[in-house]
Design an enzyme around this catalytic site. Structure first.
Site, PDB file in Angstrom:
ATOM      1  N   HIS A 127     -46.912 -42.567  16.789  1.00  0.00           N
ATOM      2  CA  HIS A 127     -47.447 -41.965  15.556  1.00  0.00           C
ATOM      3  C   HIS A 127     -46.903 -42.699  14.325  1.00  0.00           C
ATOM      4  O   HIS A 127     -47.656 -43.040  13.405  1.00  0.00           O
ATOM      5  CB  HIS A 127     -47.049 -40.480  15.526  1.00  0.00           C
ATOM      6  CG  HIS A 127     -47.405 -39.745  14.276  1.00  0.00           C
ATOM      7  ND1 HIS A 127     -48.453 -38.849  14.211  1.00  0.00           N
ATOM      8  CD2 HIS A 127     -46.842 -39.739  13.029  1.00  0.00           C
ATOM      9  CE1 HIS A 127     -48.517 -38.333  12.989  1.00  0.00           C
ATOM     10  NE2 HIS A 127     -47.543 -38.854  12.252  1.00  0.00           N
ATOM     11  N   GLU A 128     -45.590 -42.960  14.322  1.00  0.00           N
ATOM     12  CA  GLU A 128     -44.997 -43.655  13.172  1.00  0.00           C
ATOM     13  C   GLU A 128     -45.483 -45.100  13.087  1.00  0.00           C
ATOM     14  O   GLU A 128     -45.668 -45.640  11.993  1.00  0.00           O
ATOM     15  CB  GLU A 128     -43.473 -43.600  13.257  1.00  0.00           C
ATOM     16  CG  GLU A 128     -42.879 -42.200  13.277  1.00  0.00           C
ATOM     17  CD  GLU A 128     -43.345 -41.305  12.144  1.00  0.00           C
ATOM     18  OE1 GLU A 128     -43.748 -41.826  11.080  1.00  0.00           O
ATOM     19  OE2 GLU A 128     -43.301 -40.072  12.316  1.00  0.00           O
ATOM     20  N   HIS A 131     -48.735 -45.022  11.319  1.00  0.00           N
ATOM     21  CA  HIS A 131     -48.565 -45.022   9.857  1.00  0.00           C
ATOM     22  C   HIS A 131     -48.312 -46.445   9.350  1.00  0.00           C
ATOM     23  O   HIS A 131     -48.878 -46.864   8.333  1.00  0.00           O
ATOM     24  CB  HIS A 131     -47.393 -44.131   9.449  1.00  0.00           C
ATOM     25  CG  HIS A 131     -47.700 -42.671   9.460  1.00  0.00           C
ATOM     26  ND1 HIS A 131     -48.882 -42.142   8.997  1.00  0.00           N
ATOM     27  CD2 HIS A 131     -46.956 -41.603   9.877  1.00  0.00           C
ATOM     28  CE1 HIS A 131     -48.864 -40.825   9.116  1.00  0.00           C
ATOM     29  NE2 HIS A 131     -47.709 -40.472   9.662  1.00  0.00           N
ATOM     30  N   HIS A 137     -52.559 -38.991   8.134  1.00  0.00           N
ATOM     31  CA  HIS A 137     -52.716 -37.857   9.039  1.00  0.00           C
ATOM     32  C   HIS A 137     -54.176 -37.416   9.121  1.00  0.00           C
ATOM     33  O   HIS A 137     -54.867 -37.320   8.109  1.00  0.00           O
ATOM     34  CB  HIS A 137     -51.859 -36.678   8.574  1.00  0.00           C
ATOM     35  CG  HIS A 137     -50.394 -36.941   8.707  1.00  0.00           C
ATOM     36  ND1 HIS A 137     -49.502 -36.675   7.705  1.00  0.00           N
ATOM     37  CD2 HIS A 137     -49.671 -37.443   9.733  1.00  0.00           C
ATOM     38  CE1 HIS A 137     -48.281 -37.013   8.106  1.00  0.00           C
ATOM     39  NE2 HIS A 137     -48.374 -37.487   9.331  1.00  0.00           N
TER      40      HIS A 137
END
Length: 268
Positions: A127-128, A131, A137
């Site tokens: 997930h990071e 980013h 999101h």
């Protein structure tokens, strides 16, 4: 929240929040990475061997299904902007990343903070990384109210912008995806860790939200459209929402329902 932003991005977010008619924008060219992305792991972060293995696997999750190549370099051999995975020993629960490529660091390090408590689920690290590639999101899309309800009274940081819809997110090319790796779980940042903060309008989707195990079909679609378009000189026709694989132009990347076919024309 887990998104670190620059002053320029903060202004863009402010404009997006104060002006709902802000036109959608794609990731600026200066915030896009080149296809070969260097990364390394802080040797002083206190990671155990199994932690390090999990971090490598998280990078592989994106590497295996996009045209991007993540290349590990030794921490003492950083010669260009490199994703630098580390943790703050005083805040082992912290997981955070800047959004998109952020050039200009004198030490050529762009930090991804992965605390030890974040390593229980492979998807948190992935997930990071999402980013860092430029993804925001999913539940912050401007059309999110058509899919979820945010219960701000249950959020322990109700002023956190990460629960606000952002007008500048482009929703034209990727459907809303409850199962996105970039979607928070139902009780994210709950005041007591039990009350829901995000409620899907379709109750059947609740268990799909916040899955931390894999990059979704629509996550890869977003990255491949941002980074990998025009890789194939001879287009092929993909069925049922599939799209041409930028790493193998003779086949399509298909939704999981159609993965038994190179052209996504038969059900799995």
């Amino acid at each position: 929240g887990d998104m670190l932003i620059t002053r320029q991005q903060a202004q863009q977010l402010l404009d997006s929040l104060t002006n709902p008619t802000t036109p959608p924008t794609s990731l600026p060219r200066e915030n896009k990475w080149f296809p070969n992305i260097k990364y390394t792991i802080d040797p002083n972060a206190g990671y155990l061997p199994e932690n390090i293995s999990r971090i490598h696997k998280a990078f592989s999750m994106w590497d295996n299904i996009t045209c991007l190549n993540f290349i590990y370099v030794e921490p003492d051999n950083i010669t260009e902007l490199t994703l630098f995975v580390t943790q703050d020993p005083d805040r082992p629960w912290m997981c955070s990343s800047y959004v998109g490529r952020q050039p200009g660091n004198t030490d050529n390090k762009q930090y991804i903070n992965i605390g030890l408590r974040c390593l229980h689920a492979l998807g948190i690290t992935a997930h990071e990384i999402g980013h860092a590639l430029g993804l925001l999101h999913h539940h912050q899309r401007p059309d999110r109210d058509e899919y979820v309800t945010i219960l701000t009274e249950n959020v322990n940081m109700p002023e956190d912008f990460e629960f606000l819809p952002l007008a500048h997110i482009d929703t034209s090319s990727v459907l809303y995806d409850y199962g996105s790796l970039m979607h928070y779980p139902p009780s994210a940042y709950s005041v007591d860790n039990t009350r829901d903060t995000i409620v899907p309008l379709d109750a059947r989707m609740r268990n799909h939200m916040g899955q931390g195990s894999e990059v979704s079909f629509y996550d890869t679609l977003a990255i491949n459209r941002a980074y990998c378009e025009n890789r194939c000189w001879k287009p092929i026709e993909c069925k049922n929402g599939g799209y041409q694989d930028p790493t193998n132009c003779s086949r399509c990347i298909c939704h999981e329902l159609y993965t038994d076919s190179d052209l996504c024309d038969s059900i799995n």
